[in-house]
Design an enzyme around this catalytic site. Sequence first.
Site, PDB file in Angstrom:
ATOM      1  N   LYS A 200      55.737  29.415  35.641  1.00  0.00           N
ATOM      2  CA  LYS A 200      54.853  28.901  36.679  1.00  0.00           C
ATOM      3  C   LYS A 200      54.872  29.864  37.864  1.00  0.00           C
ATOM      4  O   LYS A 200      55.928  30.340  38.262  1.00  0.00           O
ATOM      5  CB  LYS A 200      55.331  27.506  37.099  1.00  0.00           C
ATOM      6  CG  LYS A 200      54.535  26.839  38.191  1.00  0.00           C
ATOM      7  CD  LYS A 200      55.125  25.462  38.491  1.00  0.00           C
ATOM      8  CE  LYS A 200      54.435  24.760  39.630  1.00  0.00           C
ATOM      9  NZ  LYS A 200      55.006  23.415  39.883  1.00  0.00           N
TER      10      LYS A 200
ATOM     11  N   SER B 178      55.044  16.946  40.080  1.00  0.00           N
ATOM     12  CA  SER B 178      54.351  18.129  39.576  1.00  0.00           C
ATOM     13  C   SER B 178      54.678  18.536  38.154  1.00  0.00           C
ATOM     14  O   SER B 178      54.023  19.408  37.594  1.00  0.00           O
ATOM     15  CB  SER B 178      54.620  19.319  40.506  1.00  0.00           C
ATOM     16  OG  SER B 178      54.006  19.128  41.746  1.00  0.00           O
TER      17      SER B 178
ATOM     18  N   SER C 176      51.628  20.181  40.174  1.00  0.00           N
ATOM     19  CA  SER C 176      51.221  21.556  40.364  1.00  0.00           C
ATOM     20  C   SER C 176      51.565  22.455  39.172  1.00  0.00           C
ATOM     21  O   SER C 176      51.246  23.640  39.187  1.00  0.00           O
ATOM     22  CB  SER C 176      51.901  22.114  41.620  1.00  0.00           C
ATOM     23  OG  SER C 176      53.320  22.108  41.484  1.00  0.00           O
TER      24      SER C 176
END
Length: 474
Positions: free
Chosen positions: A72, A172, A148
């Site tokens: 990520k 997230s 996210s």
Amino acid sequence: MKLNEYLEHDATGLASLVSAREVTAVELTRLAREAYDEVNPRINAVIEFYEDAETVPGADAGLFNGVPFLRKDLGAAEAGRLQERGSRLFKGLRSETDSNFYYRARAGGLRTLGRTTTPELGVSGMSETILNGITRNPWDLARTTGGSSSGAAAAVAAGITPIAHASDGGGSTRQPAAWCGLVGLNPSRGRTSSDPQFGLGREFVLCRTVRDMAAALDVFSGPSPGDPFIIVQPKRSYVEELSQPAGTQRIGVARTNWGSFETEPEIRQAVESVAALLEEMGHMVTDIERPYEPDECSRILLGKSDLGGGALEKAARSIGRSINQDTLEPVNLKLYEHSRRNLPLKYSGEVHEALRAMRLRVGEAIQAYDILLTPTMPSVALPHGGIYCATNPALSAEEWMDAEAAFYQYLGVFNITGQPSVSLPLAQSASGLPIGIQLVGRFGDEATLVRIARDLEEAQPWSKRRPEVRAGNS
């Protein structure tokens, strides 16, 4: 190995084939690249597939020996690699050091092949940014993956890699797991080291199976130098927990809203179904009421955002860049400006007192239960855009946080308490979209979550469900 064979295995299965010399790590890397080439143009999940992917390091052993992995673009860092945090403010910047997370990833045999999209600074739960565009949900391209950990979820759901880095500061990992049909665990605070910052967020992974979740706990768990405390360590490995009986657990079921966003009927029904299944398994199931007041979460989140404004300003200054409408998206700019109007040092004690009070309130409300059962999200994946997108200029900072707290009503509370919680893809809507169901454990007790999640996966398997866009389908 061919692509269709690669897609049928989870990370644990691929690692066993590498260890048995039936396939090599380089072959798996090439298959991941093939899957990326096929589906990424449609979903925009991976913003960089490393040119040197075939030579990235990883231990020739470990629970994930040779398995392709993705990072990520926020949080845990790799030395020398781009880390732009989904923001124009940090475009082109590279990390100088490896995080503890990536030392553990390599020691566990994972090969990190690229980086995935994230909303700017991880603030929004919608998968779109000005910098990188829209990441589309493989189950329905017109809908968001959540955030996210948006690109990570889309990449795993679409078959690029079987496992990917995720992080969770308010939902997230669990939100995109719920909306993309994946397993998403947010471990207890301190279970995985945060190098060594201990806030609301934890670094972990998104994957497709409970056994991969358990193996990832073994790979990434443990303290590192500088950690402010060491959590109680497990009695046995989490992979070993997969063969242990679950025992009889006291389970509290959330059948009511915990925020102002109304939970959809299909999701309520999914919770009812799982509650009935757990009761059939011999667990003691009773209702639990909302354990906190909704405005508590929004005040804390806004306060934490204000406290982070100074760090953002310092980071921008260190790289010689300015914070303005050309470098930050509308919502993040409003949050930054809100922080400047306040004096974080003056009221930081108030924020921490609010955190302490909420932990106590929730702890007292749920102490009678070993496990909580809740929806992960009150709705299935939303269409792109709308009020929850950080590129939307319509809301003030206060309105944004109120909306976030209402929508993530079952998630952010457990970032505050520090408890482990996992979203499992136990249901689908009538239109075929994934529905995630959340299990929450006692602080430090991932072992019980592993055992209960294993039982639910066996009783209500999800491995045969496939999204609309998946490598090998076209």
